[in-house]
Scaffold this motif. Structure first.
Motif, short mmCIF file in Angstrom:
data_model
loop_
_atom_site.label_atom_id
_atom_site.label_comp_id
_atom_site.label_asym_id
_atom_site.label_seq_id
_atom_site.Cartn_x
_atom_site.Cartn_y
_atom_site.Cartn_z
N PHE A 205 1.89 4.66 -1.70
CA PHE A 205 1.17 5.52 -2.63
C PHE A 205 2.11 6.12 -3.67
CE2 PHE A 205 -1.31 5.33 1.23
CZ PHE A 205 -2.53 4.93 0.71
N ARG B 16 5.48 5.08 13.20
CA ARG B 16 5.40 6.47 13.63
C ARG B 16 4.16 6.73 14.46
NH1 ARG B 16 3.38 9.87 10.55
NH2 ARG B 16 3.46 11.72 11.81
N ARG C 82 -0.41 18.80 3.53
CA ARG C 82 -0.72 17.55 4.19
C ARG C 82 -2.13 17.08 3.83
NH1 ARG C 82 1.70 14.86 7.96
NH2 ARG C 82 0.47 13.53 9.34
N LEU D 65 -7.44 1.79 2.66
CA LEU D 65 -6.21 1.75 3.46
C LEU D 65 -6.02 3.09 4.19
CD1 LEU D 65 -3.76 0.09 4.28
CD2 LEU D 65 -2.52 1.08 2.36
N PHE E 87 -5.80 3.84 8.26
CA PHE E 87 -4.75 4.60 8.95
C PHE E 87 -5.34 5.58 9.95
CE2 PHE E 87 -1.49 4.29 5.27
CZ PHE E 87 -1.12 3.04 5.72
N GLU F 28 6.11 11.87 2.33
CA GLU F 28 4.65 12.04 2.46
C GLU F 28 3.99 10.72 2.84
OE1 GLU F 28 3.22 15.64 -0.48
OE2 GLU F 28 3.79 13.75 -1.41
N THR G 267 1.53 8.53 -5.83
CA THR G 267 1.47 9.98 -6.02
C THR G 267 2.01 10.73 -4.81
OG1 THR G 267 -0.82 9.89 -5.30
CG2 THR G 267 -0.45 9.97 -7.65
N LEU G 268 2.51 9.99 -3.81
CA LEU G 268 3.10 10.63 -2.64
C LEU G 268 4.60 10.34 -2.61
CD1 LEU G 268 0.07 10.65 -1.85
CD2 LEU G 268 0.76 10.20 0.48
N ARG H 202 6.09 3.53 8.36
CA ARG H 202 5.06 4.57 8.51
C ARG H 202 4.04 4.19 9.58
NH1 ARG H 202 1.82 4.10 2.75
NH2 ARG H 202 1.14 1.99 3.15
N ILE H 203 3.89 2.88 9.82
CA ILE H 203 2.99 2.46 10.89
C ILE H 203 3.65 2.69 12.27
CG2 ILE H 203 1.94 0.41 11.93
CD1 ILE H 203 0.32 1.51 9.66
N ILE I 147 -7.74 8.06 8.97
CA ILE I 147 -8.15 9.31 8.33
C ILE I 147 -9.62 9.18 7.96
CG2 ILE I 147 -7.82 10.78 6.31
CD1 ILE I 147 -4.81 9.79 6.47
N GLY J 253 0.79 -1.23 0.00
CA GLY J 253 0.00 0.00 0.00
C GLY J 253 0.82 1.27 0.00
N LYS K 25 4.55 10.22 6.51
CA LYS K 25 3.78 11.11 7.39
C LYS K 25 2.28 10.94 7.23
CE LYS K 25 6.99 14.98 7.84
NZ LYS K 25 7.24 16.33 7.31
N LEU K 26 1.87 10.08 6.31
CA LEU K 26 0.44 9.97 6.01
C LEU K 26 -0.40 9.50 7.21
CD1 LEU K 26 -1.68 10.21 3.66
CD2 LEU K 26 -1.36 7.76 3.37
N PRO K 27 -0.07 8.36 7.84
CA PRO K 27 -0.95 7.92 8.92
C PRO K 27 -0.82 8.84 10.13
CG PRO K 27 0.49 6.14 8.16
CD PRO K 27 1.03 7.42 7.60
N PRO K 28 -1.91 9.38 10.63
CA PRO K 28 -1.83 10.27 11.78
C PRO K 28 -1.31 9.54 13.01
CG PRO K 28 -4.02 10.32 10.77
CD PRO K 28 -3.28 9.21 10.13
N ARG L 185 -4.63 12.78 -2.16
CA ARG L 185 -4.01 11.97 -3.21
C ARG L 185 -3.99 10.50 -2.81
NH1 ARG L 185 1.42 14.17 -3.27
NH2 ARG L 185 0.71 15.65 -1.74
N ALA L 186 -3.65 10.24 -1.55
CA ALA L 186 -3.59 8.86 -1.09
C ALA L 186 -4.98 8.22 -1.15
CB ALA L 186 -3.04 8.80 0.33
N GLU M 51 -5.92 6.97 -4.43
CA GLU M 51 -5.31 5.70 -4.83
C GLU M 51 -5.92 4.51 -4.10
OE1 GLU M 51 -1.03 5.18 -5.20
OE2 GLU M 51 -0.82 7.36 -5.10
N ASN M 52 -6.09 4.63 -2.79
CA ASN M 52 -6.53 3.48 -2.00
C ASN M 52 -7.32 3.95 -0.78
OD1 ASN M 52 -6.79 1.14 -0.52
ND2 ASN M 52 -4.68 0.47 -0.79
N SER N 249 -2.02 15.56 0.59
CA SER N 249 -1.45 14.21 0.54
C SER N 249 -2.50 13.18 0.98
CB SER N 249 -0.17 14.11 1.39
OG SER N 249 -0.47 14.13 2.76
N TYR N 250 -3.36 13.54 1.92
CA TYR N 250 -4.49 12.66 2.29
C TYR N 250 -5.37 12.42 1.07
CZ TYR N 250 -3.60 13.52 7.29
OH TYR N 250 -3.05 13.60 8.53
#
Lengths: 233, 295
Positions: free
Chosen positions: A91, A149, B172, B186, B190, A98, A93-94, A146-147, B192, A89, A101-104, B178-179, B182-183, B175-176
């Motif tokens: 991404f 974090r 930021r 998932l 996370f 990015e 496009t990131l 990333r998890i 979100i 998984g 840092k995606l998962p909060p 864009r992600a 895609e998926n 980026s949420y």
């Protein structure tokens, strides 16, 4: 040991077809367990159903005593559950950073970005590249990093070594050891039980959407006959 | 009189400016469509109606509350965005699990309903909306006369496009987005809130359309059908640029606007179909669009 994650009689469906037929699973805090089984017996489905990615499910999933079934998918992580899918998984496009840092962050105790880059120097070097430009091994590292974090307590990890070179598999083993040392609870799905034997505390053996055996890692030599039969190796 | 290729330079530059103005509107509208399609997988047929709504909110705000153009430029996108958010939450969100055709049919029906309602109250004729005093008149550039308001529209839409692009590519929240494109499941796992993200995205797209509507009000007349006329061309722009590509939608919008303007100079008979001819050629050669990724 009191179970941190306790699954009982979990059933799950893909549309009309039932994939899990009453899965029972207990994982203590800081424990690392591995689910073994042939392709298609429901290992990935078990992880996805626990995470809540499969919503047609029945039975009981308790995390630190909390009933997780009614929790909506986007709130599951807040209760301390994290999932790294088999396809990783990452991404496209990131950028790598990015993606990281995606998962909060859901709780304290996660790794800082600096710690992550120290553990995975490759990711630091490639932090501005698109995520999917990384090699398979690096993508797996990124997916796990990333998890880490986020400060989750229980990691559901689906076939992290699949398709990777032995030296990378070794590296992933090291990372999992470090996680264990930090007190992370891990549910691993793995075909490669020689790899899993080095890091797991206990094994679950799965067949036809159910757990058919459950034994500590020390029992592995005595269980080889049974394993070979169920795994068909 | 100076001539280029047998065409008076004033006529050439004049049409180039018209093309640039139209291109600005194409870019802003196709950008909104691309953002919505990227995440929601909904072809928003109500986009033209939301653009028209923007022009009407500005017009009615001035009529009834004395809201001036500058206030309208800020208030209107918010009003249209809130309208979009309510529509998404109450209605559109119920269709995500169904075939994408339902989203298209729903937004098409919504467009007809909104436009029909405005036609009932205001008729099909256009209502005038005057250029703000500060931007009235024009500047003589020596080689041509440039109306100030039109120059303003070109600059503001360019700024609007770049701001939207930066929001999506550099922040930021972006980026949420864009992600999630895609998926989505998932990203939701996370932690979100993807349903909220979908609402915000639809609101953003609608707000952009509303903003474009305010900009367009002093140039075209404010009429219930102003969106219908424009949206078909904008769909062609999105197809040429490639669905889901943000920068692609912006660049294609301006390029096709200018191409259309130039066609008016060199071969006026073809000017109303040139964009569709280009669309057909692009579809033959690159079905995913100029900037689209082959899926």
């Amino acid at each position: 040991m009191a179970a941190l994650l306790e699954v009982s009689n979990l059933e799950a469906w893909y549309g009309e077809s039932q994939a899990l037929h009453g899965v029972d699973l207990k994982v203590g805090e800081g424990e690392m367990i591995t689910i073994l089984g042939r392709n298609g017996v429901g290992k990935t489905t078990t992880l996805r159903a626990i995470m809540g990615l499969i919503r047609s499910r029945k039975g009981e999933i308790r995390l630190a005593g909390k009933d997780m079934l009614p929790v909506p998918l986007h709130k599951t992580a807040k209760h301390g559950l994290g999932f790294v899918p088999e396809e990783r998984g990452i991404f496209a496009t990131l950028t790598v950073e990015e993606n990281l840092k995606l998962p909060p962050v859901v709780a304290e105790g996660g790794m800082s970005l600096d710690e992550i880059y120290e553990l995975f120097p490759n990711l630091l070097e490639r932090r501005s590249s698109p995520g999917t430009k990384l090699s398979g091994g690096e993508q797996q590292m990124l997916a796990m990093a990333r998890i880490l974090r986020t400060g989750i307590k229980v990691l559901l990890l689906d076939e992290p070594t699949e398709g990777l070179a032995p030296v990378i598999v070794q590296r992933i083993g090291d990372v999992l050891q470090k996680l264990k040392a930090r007190g992370m609870t891990v549910v691993l799905v793995e075909q490669n039980f020689r790899f899993a034997a080095k890091i797991s505390d206990r094994f679950y053996l799965m067949d036809h959407g159910q757990m058919v055996a459950d034994f500590p890692v020390g029992d592995l030599p005595n269980r080889m006959g049974e394993l070979n039969k169920v795994l068909g190796v | 009189m100076t001539m280029i290729f047998g065409i008076p330079i004033q006529a050439l530059l004049g049409q180039l400016l018209v093309g640039l103005i139209n291109g600005s509107f194409y870019a802003m509208l196709s950008l909104g469509l691309a953002v919505i399609f990227g995440l929601l997988r909904v072809i928003n047929f109500a986009h033209g109606a939301q653009y028209m709504l923007g022009a009407f909110v500005a017009f009615l705000g001035m009529q009834h509350f004395g809201m001036n153009f500058w206030a309208a430029l800020i208030v209107t996108p918010l009003v249209v965005a809130i309208f979009g958010a309510i529509i998404e939450r109450l209605l559109l969100s119920r269709l995500y699990d169904l075939d994408p055709l339902y989203g298209l049919l729903f937004t098409f029906g919504l467009a007809l309903t909104v436009e029909g309602t405005f036609r009932y109250f205001y008729g099909a004729a256009g209502q005038p909306y005057s250029v703000p005093a500060a931007l009235s008149g024009g500047t003589n550039l020596g080689f041509m006369f440039l109306p100030n308001y039109r120059a303003f529209v070109v600059i503001v839409s360019l700024a609007g496009c770049l701001a939207t692009w930066a929001l999506i590519e550099k922040t930021r929240l972006g980026s949420y987005l864009r992600a999630a494109t895609e998926n989505p499941s998932l990203v939701q796992a996370f932690g979100i809130n993807v349903p909220l993200l979908l609402t915000l995205t639809y609101a953003l797209g609608a707000g952009l359309a509303g903003f474009t509507g305010v900009l367009a009000a002093p140039i075209y007349q404010v009429s219930p059908l102003m969106g219908t006329n424009l949206i078909i061309v904008v769909f062609a722009v999105v197809v040429v640029g490639g669905m889901g590509s943000i920068m692609g939608a912006i660049i294609t919008g301006y390029l096709l606007g200018i191409t259309e303007g130039l066609t008016k100079v060199f071969y006026p008979e073809a000017s109303s179909i040139v964009i569709f001819v280009i669309m057909a050629i692009v579809l033959l050669i690159r079905p995913a669009g100029l900037f689209g990724k082959d899926a």
